[in-house]
Structures are given as structure tokens and as C-alpha cells.
Design a protein around this motif. Structure first.
Motif, PDB file in Angstrom:
ATOM      1  N   GLU A   1       0.830  -1.212   0.000  1.00  0.00           N
ATOM      2  CA  GLU A   1       0.000   0.000   0.000  1.00  0.00           C
ATOM      3  C   GLU A   1       0.863   1.260   0.000  1.00  0.00           C
ATOM      4  O   GLU A   1       0.591   2.218  -0.736  1.00  0.00           O
ATOM      5  CB  GLU A   1      -0.932  -0.015   1.215  1.00  0.00           C
TER       6      GLU A   1
ATOM      7  N   ARG B   1       2.617   1.810  -3.383  1.00  0.00           N
ATOM      8  CA  ARG B   1       1.711   2.374  -4.397  1.00  0.00           C
ATOM      9  C   ARG B   1       1.499   3.869  -4.156  1.00  0.00           C
ATOM     10  O   ARG B   1       1.423   4.654  -5.102  1.00  0.00           O
ATOM     11  CB  ARG B   1       0.370   1.637  -4.376  1.00  0.00           C
TER      12      ARG B   1
ATOM     13  N   GLU C   1       4.624   5.673  -5.307  1.00  0.00           N
ATOM     14  CA  GLU C   1       4.720   5.697  -6.769  1.00  0.00           C
ATOM     15  C   GLU C   1       3.771   6.721  -7.388  1.00  0.00           C
ATOM     16  O   GLU C   1       4.056   7.292  -8.440  1.00  0.00           O
ATOM     17  CB  GLU C   1       4.423   4.305  -7.322  1.00  0.00           C
TER      18      GLU C   1
END
Length: 292
Positions: A122, A125, A128
């Protein structure tokens, strides 16, 4: 300037000490002054107090920083803590965050089945999607988790390693290897948008683990394949909070479903770090395994 967060934890302190050993300047963020005492006096280490959950406390820590190695405790609101820090770093103009993440070595291990890996995914992500340059360093289980005092470690008084995972194989990595790789990564360029998975150099059963410990300590240790119920009962007797015991239960159950392990030492090779075999780790920590 390089900033390392979580500098007083197991991995953070090892990494800060490796910077000092190499004579490379680093800024180390800590939250507890008492825990930061062992880092005082290290060459080229600038200690800065702050809380990753409180952006206003991070002004000094983030000033002039062009790369962060982001670490925080997996036991204390890790997603909230690291996502808040990502936002604060972005607001401060930090261009690049390297996340010390984690990845189980078991072949087929489902990261969604264990809270620790779910949370790492999590956060990865979120990082990113932040617009910042990112890199993920994903070591497997630490060899230190077998030491007495760790929840899944050796019982030094019984001379036993008691786990409910049968004859599966794991490929634990020495935290000193992680520290050397992390410092090399932080001091070099060209790692944006890359994820580096690393394990130790051997996939070992728990029987093989205790054989190495026995040889290193010249004392007979044994592996006891206890039931999951017995292990959870031991956690309760140790005073482990139910919520944390449940997290470890998730990990043990998913590990038991995947008996084989990846061995990935390509990252060691990339950064010129010799992979430490478990036998060498056991010799280095022989007194600790004996409870001394």
C-alpha cells in the motif's frame, strides 16, 4: 544531503552505523532521545529529532535533503506514518524517496494474506503515485528474527526454536548486508523507478537453522514443530497483544502454505556486497543465542 528516518530501530540504526563506518555524511531522524543515545558521537552523523506523523516537526530534518531512506516501525501505524511523511517530504521539495520495504521469500507467498506485506505494498503504491522519484528495497525475513527475544526466535532457556511451520524453507538475510546495500544504493545514482528484492544466500529449513546455531554455540539446539494453537498460547503467556499476535499468525499460516523459497542475491552482486551465510551470522551472535 541524505536523510535516514527511523534511525533508532533495528534496520535504521544498522544503516546509520554503516554510513558512519564508511565515513559518509548522513542525517538521522529520531523520535526518542533515549533511543538515539547509541548514535551520539558517530562520525559524520547529524542527529535530528522529529516525528514522521507531525510535518511541523520535520522542517529541520528535511532542509536541503535530496534523497531519503524511509523506514518506520512495522508495529506502529506504518501506513499512516509513511504516507504522511511522503506528503511532508514532497511539500519540502525532496525529490527522491527510497522505501525500505519487505518481501517474503516463499515461492507463491501472497502479500495480501499478511498485514506486514499488505501495508508495504500500500505504501509503495502511494509513493509511486506521489510524483516523487522512488525506489523500493525489499529484503526478506531478517536473520535477527531467530535471536532470543524476537517473537519467532530461539528460546535460549530451552535451547529450542519453536515454530508451527513444518519443514518449509526460508531465505533470511543478514541486516548488515541490508545496511551495506542501502548505503551503496543511497550513495549512487540511477535507481529511480526500480525495486530491488533481496534474500540471504541459502534457503534453509528450521532444522538446518538450528544445526547452524548448535555448531556456532557448541551447544545442542533443536527445532520443535509446535502447533499453531500452542504457538499462539505461548504468545499469550509472553504478554504479546492479541492484535499483534494475530498479525504474526497471518504470516505463519501463509508461510506454511509455501514450502519452497526464492534465493535472490542479485542485489548483493549489483552493489558489491558479499552475501552472509547463516552459519557466519550464528557464529557472530553465538553468545546471544546462548542468552548471554
Amino acid at each position: 544531503m541524505i536523510l535516514v528516518t527511523g534511525a533508532t530501530g533495528l534496520s535504521g540504526s544498522a544503516i546509520v552505523q554503516e554510513f558512519a563506518r564508511q565515513g559518509a555524511p548522513v542525517r538521522a531522524l529520531f523520535r526518542s532521545p533515549d533511543k538515539a543515545r547509541p548514535l551520539h558521537g558517530l562520525a559524520n552523523v547529524e542527529l535530528v529529532e522529529g516525528d514522521m506523523l507531525r510535518p511541523a516537526s520535520l522542517t529541520k530534518a528535511l532542509h536541503g535533503v535530496d534523497r531519503v531512506l524511509m523506514i518506520s516501525s512495522a508495529e506502529k501505524r506504518m501506513v499512516e506514518t509513511q504516507c504522511a511523511f511522503i506528503d511532508a517530504a514532497k511539500a519540502a521539495g525532496v525529490p527522491h524517496i527510497v522505501k525500505l520495504s519487505g518481501k517474503e521469500s516463499g515461492v507463491g507467498f501472497d502479500p495480501a494474506k499478511f498485514q506486514g506485506t499488505r501495508e508495504h505494498v500500500e505504501i509503495e503504491r502511494y509513493l509511486e503515485a506521489s510524483g516523487l522519484a522512488w525506489t523500493h528495497l525489499r529484503p526478506s525475513q531478517f536473520m535477527h528474527r531467530y535471536l532470543p527475544g524476537a517473537l519467532t526466535g530461539v528460546d535460549a532457556s530451552r535451547r529450542e526454536l519453536r515454530l508451527p511451520i513444518g519443514d518449509i524453507r526460508l531465505a533470511p538475510v543478514d541486516i548488515e548486508d541490508i545496511a551495506k546495500v542501502a548505503v551503496a544504493l543511497m550513495r549512487s545514482d540511477g535507481h529511480e523507478g526500480r525495486a530491488y528484492d533481496m534474500t540471504g544466500p541459502q534457503a534453509l529449513t528450521m532444522t538446518e537453522v538450528v544445526e547452524h546455531i548448535s555448531k556456532a554455540t557448541e551447544t545442542a539446539f533443536r527445532y520443535v514443530n509446535v502447533s499453531l494453537e500452542d504457538k499462539l498460547r505461548e504468545f499469550k503467556e509472553m504478554g504479546v497483544p492479541d492484535a499483534f499476535a494475530q498479525i504474526i499468525e497471518e504470516q505463519l499460516v501463509e508461510r506454511s502454505r509455501h514450502p519452497e523459497s526464492h534465493v535472490r542475491t542479485e542485489v548483493h552482486d549489483t552493489f558489491g556486497v558479499r552475501p552472509t551465510p547463516f552459519a557466519e551470522f550464528a557464529r557472530r551472535h553465538a553468545k546471544a543465542f546462548l542468552g548471554q
